[in-house]
Scaffold this motif. Sequence first.
Motif, PDB file in Angstrom:
ATOM      1  N   GLN A 118       0.814  -1.269   0.014  1.00 12.97           N
ATOM      2  CA  GLN A 118      -0.109   0.029  -0.033  1.00 12.97           C
ATOM      3  C   GLN A 118       0.773   1.015  -0.057  1.00 12.97           C
ATOM      4  O   GLN A 118       0.464   2.063  -0.855  1.00 12.97           O
ATOM      5  CB  GLN A 118      -0.966   0.116   1.367  1.00 12.97           C
ATOM      6  CG  GLN A 118      -2.096  -0.901   1.165  1.00 12.97           C
ATOM      7  CD  GLN A 118      -2.857  -0.615  -0.465  1.00 12.97           C
ATOM      8  OE1 GLN A 118      -3.261   0.423  -0.257  1.00 12.97           O
ATOM      9  NE2 GLN A 118      -3.227  -1.588  -0.784  1.00 12.97           N
ATOM     10  N   CYS A 119       1.915   1.216   0.984  1.00 14.90           N
ATOM     11  CA  CYS A 119       2.879   2.572   1.100  1.00 14.90           C
ATOM     12  C   CYS A 119       3.491   2.739  -0.427  1.00 14.90           C
ATOM     13  O   CYS A 119       3.486   3.739  -0.904  1.00 14.90           O
ATOM     14  CB  CYS A 119       3.729   2.274   1.832  1.00 14.90           C
ATOM     15  SG  CYS A 119       4.857   3.709   2.158  1.00 14.90           S
ATOM     16  N   THR A 120       4.028   1.592  -1.091  1.00 14.96           N
ATOM     17  CA  THR A 120       4.509   1.914  -2.494  1.00 14.96           C
ATOM     18  C   THR A 120       4.042   1.788  -3.769  1.00 14.96           C
ATOM     19  O   THR A 120       4.456   2.155  -4.558  1.00 14.96           O
ATOM     20  CB  THR A 120       5.775   0.706  -2.409  1.00 14.96           C
ATOM     21  OG1 THR A 120       5.295  -0.380  -2.423  1.00 14.96           O
ATOM     22  CG2 THR A 120       6.595   0.876  -1.287  1.00 14.96           C
TER      23      THR A 120
END
Length: 166
Positions: free
Chosen positions: A37-39
Amino acid sequence: MSLRNYSLATIDDFIGRQLGVSDWVVIDQSRIDAFAQCTGDTQWIHVDVERARRESPFGGTVAHGYLTLSLVAPLAMQIGLIPDGVSAGLNYGLDKVRFMTPVKAGARVRNRVTLMSVERKGGGSVIVKVMNELQIDGTDRPALIAETLAMLVARHACAEPEAGAV
């Protein structure tokens, strides 16, 4: 953690020596999902548990290579790479990274850290090159090997004000 007799003044004596081995860290599916999700890297081999179980050559999901690489710095700090007398340890770069073995969801990894070189800079700061071997519990081959560079910035003592100074 603190290494015995390891300081900015004695760091050259540790070149070529293993500095230590970190604690084990579990790479569970929730960590993999959070990294995805972050990347924005939501490739199915990382996040689709059912499809990975059916189609992946690894029998399930695996961690992103860059997720495993992102663990190298905090695990090196855990063993005491940044000695007393240093105000900051800054990522300076990578000289070599090889992703050797995929890390399956649920596996435990740890970092074995060896000091390769020290380059003294002005102002008491140094650039250290460290060999990191991210090991996977129960396997002979590491997840990755990485030569990382860090700049260690010396802490400068502040002069005490003279008696009567305002």
